[in-house]
Design an enzyme around this catalytic site. Sequence first.
Site, PDB file in Angstrom:
ATOM      1  N   LYS A 173       0.858  -1.194   0.000  1.00  0.00           N
ATOM      2  CA  LYS A 173       0.000   0.000   0.000  1.00  0.00           C
ATOM      3  C   LYS A 173       0.890   1.239   0.000  1.00  0.00           C
ATOM      4  O   LYS A 173       1.511   1.577   1.004  1.00  0.00           O
ATOM      5  CB  LYS A 173      -0.902   0.060   1.246  1.00  0.00           C
ATOM      6  CG  LYS A 173      -1.976   1.132   1.082  1.00  0.00           C
ATOM      7  CD  LYS A 173      -2.488   1.700   2.374  1.00  0.00           C
ATOM      8  CE  LYS A 173      -1.701   2.816   2.934  1.00  0.00           C
ATOM      9  NZ  LYS A 173      -1.674   4.063   2.127  1.00  0.00           N
ATOM     10  N   GLU A 246      10.706   1.310   9.929  1.00  0.00           N
ATOM     11  CA  GLU A 246      11.713   2.332   9.572  1.00  0.00           C
ATOM     12  C   GLU A 246      11.029   3.679   9.731  1.00  0.00           C
ATOM     13  O   GLU A 246      10.260   4.084   8.869  1.00  0.00           O
ATOM     14  CB  GLU A 246      12.170   2.149   8.119  1.00  0.00           C
ATOM     15  CG  GLU A 246      12.786   0.805   7.807  1.00  0.00           C
ATOM     16  CD  GLU A 246      14.226   0.705   8.272  1.00  0.00           C
ATOM     17  OE1 GLU A 246      14.737   1.657   8.895  1.00  0.00           O
ATOM     18  OE2 GLU A 246      14.847  -0.334   8.021  1.00  0.00           O
ATOM     19  N   CYS A 280      14.660  10.339   5.069  1.00  0.00           N
ATOM     20  CA  CYS A 280      14.711  10.007   6.502  1.00  0.00           C
ATOM     21  C   CYS A 280      16.112  10.245   7.056  1.00  0.00           C
ATOM     22  O   CYS A 280      16.264  10.758   8.157  1.00  0.00           O
ATOM     23  CB  CYS A 280      14.269   8.570   6.714  1.00  0.00           C
ATOM     24  SG  CYS A 280      15.119   7.426   5.637  1.00  0.00           S
ATOM     25  N   GLU A 377      11.820  16.641  13.810  1.00  0.00           N
ATOM     26  CA  GLU A 377      12.182  16.372  12.409  1.00  0.00           C
ATOM     27  C   GLU A 377      11.466  17.385  11.505  1.00  0.00           C
ATOM     28  O   GLU A 377      10.249  17.420  11.444  1.00  0.00           O
ATOM     29  CB  GLU A 377      11.739  14.954  12.030  1.00  0.00           C
ATOM     30  CG  GLU A 377      12.136  14.590  10.622  1.00  0.00           C
ATOM     31  CD  GLU A 377      11.585  13.237  10.173  1.00  0.00           C
ATOM     32  OE1 GLU A 377      10.461  12.881  10.541  1.00  0.00           O
ATOM     33  OE2 GLU A 377      12.295  12.546   9.426  1.00  0.00           O
TER      34      GLU A 377
HETATM   35  P1  NAD Z   1       3.080   8.534   7.324  1.00  0.00           P
HETATM   36  O1  NAD Z   1       3.371   7.765   8.558  1.00  0.00           O
HETATM   37  O2  NAD Z   1       2.116   9.654   7.417  1.00  0.00           O
HETATM   38  O3  NAD Z   1       2.497   7.592   6.181  1.00  0.00           O
HETATM   39  C1  NAD Z   1       3.212   6.483   5.699  1.00  0.00           C
HETATM   40  C2  NAD Z   1       2.240   5.445   5.169  1.00  0.00           C
HETATM   41  O4  NAD Z   1       1.453   4.925   6.240  1.00  0.00           O
HETATM   42  C3  NAD Z   1       1.246   5.962   4.135  1.00  0.00           C
HETATM   43  O5  NAD Z   1       1.090   4.967   3.147  1.00  0.00           O
HETATM   44  C4  NAD Z   1      -0.030   6.125   4.944  1.00  0.00           C
HETATM   45  O6  NAD Z   1      -1.220   6.077   4.173  1.00  0.00           O
HETATM   46  C5  NAD Z   1       0.073   4.947   5.888  1.00  0.00           C
HETATM   47  N1  NAD Z   1      -0.705   5.059   7.143  1.00  0.00           N
HETATM   48  C6  NAD Z   1      -1.064   6.175   7.807  1.00  0.00           C
HETATM   49  N2  NAD Z   1      -1.719   5.849   8.937  1.00  0.00           N
HETATM   50  C7  NAD Z   1      -1.768   4.492   8.985  1.00  0.00           C
HETATM   51  C8  NAD Z   1      -2.287   3.546   9.921  1.00  0.00           C
HETATM   52  N3  NAD Z   1      -2.908   3.943  11.046  1.00  0.00           N
HETATM   53  N4  NAD Z   1      -2.118   2.236   9.679  1.00  0.00           N
HETATM   54  C9  NAD Z   1      -1.460   1.824   8.565  1.00  0.00           C
HETATM   55  N5  NAD Z   1      -0.964   2.665   7.634  1.00  0.00           N
HETATM   56  C10 NAD Z   1      -1.113   3.988   7.843  1.00  0.00           C
HETATM   57  O7  NAD Z   1       4.501   9.003   6.798  1.00  0.00           O
HETATM   58  P2  NAD Z   1       4.832   9.966   5.577  1.00  0.00           P
HETATM   59  O8  NAD Z   1       4.435  11.359   5.990  1.00  0.00           O
HETATM   60  O9  NAD Z   1       4.284   9.376   4.340  1.00  0.00           O
HETATM   61  O10 NAD Z   1       6.427   9.863   5.488  1.00  0.00           O
HETATM   62  C11 NAD Z   1       7.298  10.746   6.133  1.00  0.00           C
HETATM   63  C12 NAD Z   1       7.917  10.085   7.345  1.00  0.00           C
HETATM   64  O11 NAD Z   1       8.548   8.864   6.963  1.00  0.00           O
HETATM   65  C13 NAD Z   1       9.033  10.907   7.980  1.00  0.00           C
HETATM   66  O12 NAD Z   1       8.909  10.899   9.377  1.00  0.00           O
HETATM   67  C14 NAD Z   1      10.313  10.173   7.591  1.00  0.00           C
HETATM   68  O13 NAD Z   1      11.399  10.366   8.448  1.00  0.00           O
HETATM   69  C15 NAD Z   1       9.841   8.772   7.560  1.00  0.00           C
HETATM   70  N6  NAD Z   1      10.723   7.958   6.721  1.00  0.00           N
HETATM   71  C16 NAD Z   1      11.546   7.056   7.327  1.00  0.00           C
HETATM   72  C17 NAD Z   1      12.438   6.299   6.580  1.00  0.00           C
HETATM   73  C18 NAD Z   1      13.351   5.298   7.220  1.00  0.00           C
HETATM   74  O14 NAD Z   1      13.930   4.482   6.521  1.00  0.00           O
HETATM   75  N7  NAD Z   1      13.506   5.291   8.509  1.00  0.00           N
HETATM   76  C19 NAD Z   1      12.453   6.450   5.192  1.00  0.00           C
HETATM   77  C20 NAD Z   1      11.601   7.369   4.598  1.00  0.00           C
HETATM   78  C21 NAD Z   1      10.724   8.111   5.390  1.00  0.00           C
END
Ligand code: NAD
Length: 474
Positions: A173, A246, A280, A377
Site C-alpha cells: 500500500k 523504519e 529520513c 524532524e
Molecule cells: P506517514 O506515517 O504519514 O504515512 C506512511 C504510510 O502509512 C502511508 O502509506 C499512509 O497512508 C500509511 N498510514 C497512515 N496511517 C496508517 C495507519 N494507522 N495504519 C497503517 N498505515 C497507515 O509518513 P509519511 O508522511 O508518508 O512519510 C514521512 C515520514 O517517513 C518521515 O517521518 C520520515 O522520516 C519517515 N521515513 C523514514 C524512513 C526510514 O527508513 N527510517 C524512510 C523514509 C521516510
Amino acid sequence: MKEFNNIINGEKVQSDLNFAVINPATGEVFAHCQSADSGMVDQAVVAARNAFSTWSKTSQQERKAKIHAIADALEANMPELMALVTAETGKPMAGLNGVGSGMEVGASMAWAHHTAELDLPVDVIQEDEIASVQVFRKPLGVVASITPWNWPLMIAIWHVMPALRAGNTVVIKPSPLTPLATIRFVEMANEILPPGVLSVITGDASIGAALSEHPDVNKIVFTGSTQTGRNIMQAASAHLKRLTLELGGNDAGFVLNDVNVKDVAPKLFAAAFHNNGQTCACLKRMYVHESIYEELCEELAQLAKTVVVGDGMQDGVELGPLQNKAQLAIVIDLVADAKAHGGRFIAGGYPIDGGGFFFAPTIVADLEDGHRLVDEEQFGPVVPIIKYSDISQIIERANQNENGLGGSIWSSDLVKAAELAQQLECGTAWVNDHGAIQPDAPFGGVKQSGFGVEFGSYGLEEYTSLQTVKITKN
Ligand code: NAD
C-alpha cells in the site's frame, strides 16, 4: 487525465472510489487513482495467501531469475518511471548531487539485482553419528508493505524484493500522495510473477489500518512516521505479526574544528538538502565547532542562496518543492518558532510564491537543543546550525534526542572520528559522509526511529523465520 488502478491477483480491478494525485510543483491535479475499500484489502490478502503455497516452494534459482527480470523491466521503462516519480514527488530528474528521480529508479534496479543474488543459507549446527541439526530460513507468509511519499519507488523495492526473494507474497500500500510509480512497478512485476504474488492496493490511513489488522498478514514492513509506526505496532499485536519499522529521523552531524571548511561545506549542504530535506537520513541538525562556526555558516548560506530551486521536470533544477501542503505547513510552523526564539536566518526563511509547495532553502544559526527546529524532524529545506565548544558534551546532549536513525562525524582525523562515531546513538554512523547507504550494509533505526533493518543478508533475514530440524540417529 490518466487513471491508475489497483492490481489484485494479477488483474487491474475497478473501483467506484478514486482520489486525485497532485503535482507538488504546480499544486494541480495531474492524475487520478482508484482507491481500494476494505473488501479489496481482503481480496488482495486472500490472493497473496493462495499464491504463497506455490511461490514459497519455488526454487531459489527461479526466484532469483524473476527478481532480476523485474529489475530489467524497471530499466526498460526507466524514462516513464522517472517522469512519474518527478511528477508525483516533485523531486528533480537529476537533482542536487545527482539525487533525483534518475537516482531513485537507478537505485531501485541496483537494489533489486543485489537482493536477487542473496542466498538463504542452511546452517549446520551438528552433523555426527549422534544427530544432525540444521537450521533453515523459511518464508513467513503474507507480507504487507506500507510506504511513505518521499522515495515511493525505491522504498517499495526495498520492501518487496527481499520479501519475494525469501519466498513470501506481498500486498503493498503506497502513500495516497505518491501511488503512481508503485502501481506501474507492480504492473510490470505482474507480467513476470504468478498472480497474487504481488498486489497493490491504494488509499489512505484506513486502508493501511485494515491491512495492518488483517489476520492473514504475517508481517508488516513499514516506512513512515513514528506515530504511524506506533499505530501499526498496536494493530499488529492482535495476531503477533512480525514488524520492521523504519521511522522518522532527526540525524545529527558533528563538524570538528580540523576540517577544511570550503571542502566540507558542499558535502554537508548536499547531505542536508538533497531531496529538499525529505529523506529520513538527511542531515537535519548540524553541530559545528565554535572556531569555524561563522565561516561554515557563511559557506552554507552561499550554497543555499545559489542552489537552483524549481519544477523538477526542468533541466538544471537541483531542488524541487515540498511534496505536499501539509509538509510545507510543518516547515512554516517550525521556521516561525525558530524566528520567535532568536534563530538567525542567514539564508531563506520564507515560502516561495506560486502554485507549488516551494520553500526557500534556509540556514538558521544560533539555535540550540530545546528549540523545536533542533528537536523535531523538519523534513524540509531548513537546517539549524548549532555552535559547540566541547565535542563529548555536545554528543551526549544531542544523543538525548528521541530519534536514532543516522548520524555523522566530519573531521580530518579518521581515527578520532571513528571513535566518536561509535558514541552516536543511531543505526548508521558515517564519517565524512551522511546518508550514504548501500545494498549490502544493514540500515535501520534505534530508539523512536524504529527497529529491524533492511538491505543485504541482514535485511533478508527479517523476512524469514528460523526452523531447526534435529534428526536423532539413535
Ligand atoms: P506517514 O506515517 O504519514 O504515512 C506512511 C504510510 O502509512 C502511508 O502509506 C499512509 O497512508 C500509511 N498510514 C497512515 N496511517 C496508517 C495507519 N494507522 N495504519 C497503517 N498505515 C497507515 O509518513 P509519511 O508522511 O508518508 O512519510 C514521512 C515520514 O517517513 C518521515 O517521518 C520520515 O522520516 C519517515 N521515513 C523514514 C524512513 C526510514 O527508513 N527510517 C524512510 C523514509 C521516510
